[in-house]
Structure formats: C-alpha cells, structure tokens
Scaffold this active site. Sequence first.
Site, PDB file in Angstrom:
ATOM      1  N   GLY A  23     128.071  40.315 -31.396  1.00  0.00           N
ATOM      2  CA  GLY A  23     128.881  41.388 -31.436  1.00  0.00           C
ATOM      3  C   GLY A  23     128.656  42.842 -32.664  1.00  0.00           C
ATOM      4  N   CYS A  24     129.083  43.871 -31.889  1.00  0.00           N
ATOM      5  CA  CYS A  24     128.239  45.078 -33.291  1.00  0.00           C
ATOM      6  C   CYS A  24     129.407  44.603 -34.442  1.00  0.00           C
ATOM      7  CB  CYS A  24     128.731  46.780 -33.010  1.00  0.00           C
ATOM      8  SG  CYS A  24     127.603  47.646 -33.771  1.00  0.00           S
ATOM      9  N   GLY A  25     129.618  44.426 -35.925  1.00  0.00           N
ATOM     10  CA  GLY A  25     130.388  44.852 -36.630  1.00  0.00           C
ATOM     11  C   GLY A  25     130.856  43.539 -36.640  1.00  0.00           C
ATOM     12  N   LEU A  26     131.686  42.638 -36.076  1.00  0.00           N
ATOM     13  CA  LEU A  26     131.712  40.918 -36.704  1.00  0.00           C
ATOM     14  C   LEU A  26     130.788  40.346 -35.464  1.00  0.00           C
ATOM     15  CD1 LEU A  26     135.567  41.190 -36.873  1.00  0.00           C
ATOM     16  CD2 LEU A  26     133.895  41.202 -38.826  1.00  0.00           C
ATOM     17  N   HIS A  43     126.429  49.115 -40.026  1.00  0.00           N
ATOM     18  CA  HIS A  43     127.419  47.932 -40.306  1.00  0.00           C
ATOM     19  C   HIS A  43     125.208  47.918 -40.930  1.00  0.00           C
ATOM     20  CE1 HIS A  43     129.839  48.079 -36.823  1.00  0.00           C
ATOM     21  NE2 HIS A  43     131.008  47.957 -38.024  1.00  0.00           N
TER      22      HIS A  43
END
Length: 265
Positions: A104-107, A175
């Site tokens: 996923g995006c971010g984590l 990110h």
Amino acid sequence: MTAVRPARAHREGRWGAVDRPLAEERPVAITVNGSTVAVMMATPADLEDFALGFLRTEGIAAPDEVTSVEILPEGRGIEARVWLVEPAADRVARRRRDRAGPVGCGLCGIDSLAEALRPLPAVAAGQTFSTAQILAAVAALPQAQPLHDATRAVHAAGFWREGHPILAREDVGRHNALDKLAGAMTRAGLDPAAGALVLTSRISVDMVQKAATLGAPVLIAASAPTTLAVAEAEAAGLTLVARARGQGFEVHTHPSRIAGATADV
C-alpha cells in the site's frame, strides 16, 4: 516529468482551448534480486534515487548493501531493479515470506501492527537552528519545484543546509518525494544531521518513520502533523516543525533544537 494535454478552459465568461502540462504518473515496481518488494504510483523521474531512498527509509537495505540499480521500462510501467549483496538479499527474501498483505501507499508492504509501528532509531543531536534559518529553509523549497510550477500536481521534499543550495526531489506522492530525496542524499554522501528536511505536505506517521530511519533530526512541513506522527517524533528524538508558512511555524517536539523555542514571551 510532464506531458502536454488539451483541455477546455472557462475564463471570464468565455470558453477556449488550452494546452496544459500535466504531471506524469506511472506504476513503478521496486525489485530486489529479482523479487518485487513494492509497486507504487510515482512520477517517472529520479527513479534510481527513489529505489535507493525507499530501501533506506523503509529499513530494508543499507546503501553499502546495494551493488547496482537499473531502471527498465516494462510495458506501461517501469521496473527499478536493485541488486543487493547476498546476506541482504536473503534478509529481504525472509521479509517477503513473512508478508501476507498487499503493498500500500505510505506504509509500504506492511501487514502487521507491530511492523507498522516499528521501533525507530534515536536520531542524532544535529545542530541548533535559528528562527531565520527555519524560515530560510521553508522559503528555499518553492524555488526548487519546477514540476510543481508547471503542473500544480506534485509534492516536494528538500534537504536544506546553511550556505548550500537546497537539494530537492518532486513526485506525485509525498512519500515518493521523500524517498527520492533520501536516495539523492545517499548518492551525494550527505549527512542528514547536517541540515533539515523540508516537506510541502502534511506530516503523517510514515513520514516521521522515514525521516528518523534516514537519520534526520529536524523535519519541517508546510502542513500539520497527525497525533501519531507527533508521538513517534517525540519518541525518536526528532524535532517536528509544522505549519511553516510565510513568517510563522509551530514546533511540536524537541524544541531545544530551535533557538528561542522554549522561551515564552
């Protein structure tokens, strides 16, 4: 990177045709020794920086474990192909086997609460910044955002040092912009403790995690932090400066690095 596309514009009561530069967005797969680690939507520029920075800020591989990086077009997407020394590659393979969830995006690539809130390294003491230096760092970033100026559709992350031009990277993802900056700093051999990171975006916990893992003691952003970002920055010893616009800013954690921030007038 931009691509010019036609649009219909309504201005002052009239319609007309315009050619508008738009930010490019492509799927980018980061692979390590032949196995995919993450796939993210990104601006297809500075992708070697992106791959190096992502591996570093996510704690996947240290810069001295990377033997080569290749950027290869793959149909409608791009592969950032990274090769690591064998001990590091084995470690990444074990990490992949332990994963169950999607990227996923971010984590990125996280599938457990324990990994999402992984313990962060304590950042170095770094230097003390004056109010004027914080404002100078904030003012320098817009001057290094040509893609934003053309498209108004991307984020930027910069590394500011007194007496040096700001080093910045842009991307459609906040990110990604920070990862690209981390990679550029790695390639240039820059010590994160020698300056401050500056962001155009809000400060979420993953941005704090990336900054602390990189080893940056001061993180400045134009927007606000989340409660978890503040808590994690406090625990890691990171100075968090938010809502930095014009002549004002707020210091949420470890104000001792900002001259005068602990005084009430």
